[in-house]
Design an enzyme around this catalytic site. Structure first.
Site, PDB file in Angstrom:
ATOM      1  N   VAL A  78       0.898  -1.350  -0.007  1.00  0.00           N
ATOM      2  CA  VAL A  78       0.000   0.024  -0.045  1.00  0.00           C
ATOM      3  C   VAL A  78       0.777   1.223  -0.167  1.00  0.00           C
ATOM      4  CG1 VAL A  78      -1.959  -1.137   1.078  1.00  0.00           C
ATOM      5  CG2 VAL A  78      -0.346   0.196   2.549  1.00  0.00           C
ATOM      6  N   ARG A  81       1.531   4.644  -4.285  1.00  0.00           N
ATOM      7  CA  ARG A  81       0.755   5.502  -4.448  1.00  0.00           C
ATOM      8  C   ARG A  81      -0.505   5.639  -5.660  1.00  0.00           C
ATOM      9  NH1 ARG A  81       3.200   6.035  -0.477  1.00  0.00           N
ATOM     10  NH2 ARG A  81       4.273   7.792   0.481  1.00  0.00           N
ATOM     11  N   GLN A  87      -9.075  -3.696   1.677  1.00  0.00           N
ATOM     12  CA  GLN A  87      -8.276  -4.819   2.320  1.00  0.00           C
ATOM     13  C   GLN A  87      -9.105  -5.412   3.393  1.00  0.00           C
ATOM     14  OE1 GLN A  87      -4.356  -3.695   3.908  1.00  0.00           O
ATOM     15  NE2 GLN A  87      -3.889  -5.488   4.452  1.00  0.00           N
ATOM     16  N   SER A  89     -10.404  -6.453   6.818  1.00  0.00           N
ATOM     17  CA  SER A  89     -10.172  -5.417   8.174  1.00  0.00           C
ATOM     18  C   SER A  89     -10.048  -6.140   9.445  1.00  0.00           C
ATOM     19  CB  SER A  89     -11.278  -4.280   8.278  1.00  0.00           C
ATOM     20  OG  SER A  89     -11.365  -3.558   9.371  1.00  0.00           O
ATOM     21  N   ASN A 163      -3.093   1.130 -12.819  1.00  0.00           N
ATOM     22  CA  ASN A 163      -2.931   1.035 -14.379  1.00  0.00           C
ATOM     23  C   ASN A 163      -1.881   0.413 -14.604  1.00  0.00           C
ATOM     24  OD1 ASN A 163      -0.509   3.132 -14.516  1.00  0.00           O
ATOM     25  ND2 ASN A 163      -1.809   4.670 -13.778  1.00  0.00           N
ATOM     26  N   HIS A 169       5.664  -0.756 -12.977  1.00  0.00           N
ATOM     27  CA  HIS A 169       6.706   0.057 -12.006  1.00  0.00           C
ATOM     28  C   HIS A 169       6.778  -0.684 -10.754  1.00  0.00           C
ATOM     29  CE1 HIS A 169       8.463   3.003  -9.731  1.00  0.00           C
ATOM     30  NE2 HIS A 169       7.472   3.140  -8.805  1.00  0.00           N
ATOM     31  N   ARG A 174       9.496  -4.485  -6.959  1.00  0.00           N
ATOM     32  CA  ARG A 174       9.060  -5.518  -5.910  1.00  0.00           C
ATOM     33  C   ARG A 174       9.708  -6.890  -6.397  1.00  0.00           C
ATOM     34  NH1 ARG A 174       8.663  -2.911  -1.499  1.00  0.00           N
ATOM     35  NH2 ARG A 174       6.998  -1.345  -1.464  1.00  0.00           N
TER      36      ARG A 174
END
Length: 206
Positions: A78, A81, A87, A89, A163, A169, A174
């Protein structure tokens, strides 16, 4: 207590040809080359814009995925941005209820073998966390109070919409060797899925 491995699923059917055509239609406005659109032109056009670094065109399309991972990994996800997240809870989910099997579910760490001392120590700690959570619930604590003793390894489900440019990215960051091992574990699975559905957009990411 249940121990599972991380997983993911696409939240919608992915029509790769339609996505490529839409990206091409948007991108060709930049060059006023709409007259060059044909039945097979999208693949070549998108390969060209990626090669030239014109990836803003990819922002016109999105993909939504549900990832099941541990909460430690979700906290890192998360931080990206340009995305939307929904998610599971721990404030409202009461794992002592039947709908959760009256147990907590945790994600198996990928860096320890099941016969190692480290894994056994981790498993014992998870069992103790579950025991403490249920004890607090039995004493009248609310789920949002009792969650204080839940571990980072607690399984969570998180729906992510990005997107296509942001997905690229995300993957590049990651899957890097410096990324957390459990992050890399689930992200490689998602990337493999994306490559199957949209190789033209994701096959260059190693």
């Amino acid at each position: 207590m249940r121990i599972i491995e991380p997983s993911f699923e696409f939240m919608e059917d992915i029509d790769g040809k339609t996505i490529l055509r839409r990206i091409e239609r948007a991108g060709r406005v930049c060059y006023k080359s709409e007259d060059r659109i044909s039945g097979e032109s999208a693949r070549k056009f998108i390969a060209s814009i990626i090669s030239n670094g014109h990836e803003s065109v990819l922002e016109h399309e999105k993909i939504t995925v549900k990832i099941t991972c541990d909460r430690g990994v979700s906290h890192e996800i998360v931080r990206h941005r340009i995305a939307s997240y929904s998610q599971e809870s721990t404030r409202y989910c009461n794992y002592a209820k039947d709908k959760f099997g009256n147990e907590i579910t945790v994600i198996k760490p990928c860096f320890w073998s099941e016969d190692s001392n480290e894994y056994r120590a981790w498993k014992d700690a998870m069992a103790e966390a579950e025991k403490a959570y249920f004890k607090l619930i039995d004493m009248g604590a609310s789920p949002q109070e009792a969650r204080s003793v839940l571990p980072n390894s607690l399984k969570t489900e998180i729906v992510i919409t990005m997107n296509i440019r942001e997905w690229r990215h995300f993957f590049k960051l990651r899957i890097a060797e410096r990324a957390h091992p459990q992050m890399r574990e689930i992200v490689f699975k998602v990337l493999d899925g994306m490559r199957r559905e949209l190789p033209e957009v994701f096959e260059d990411i190693l």
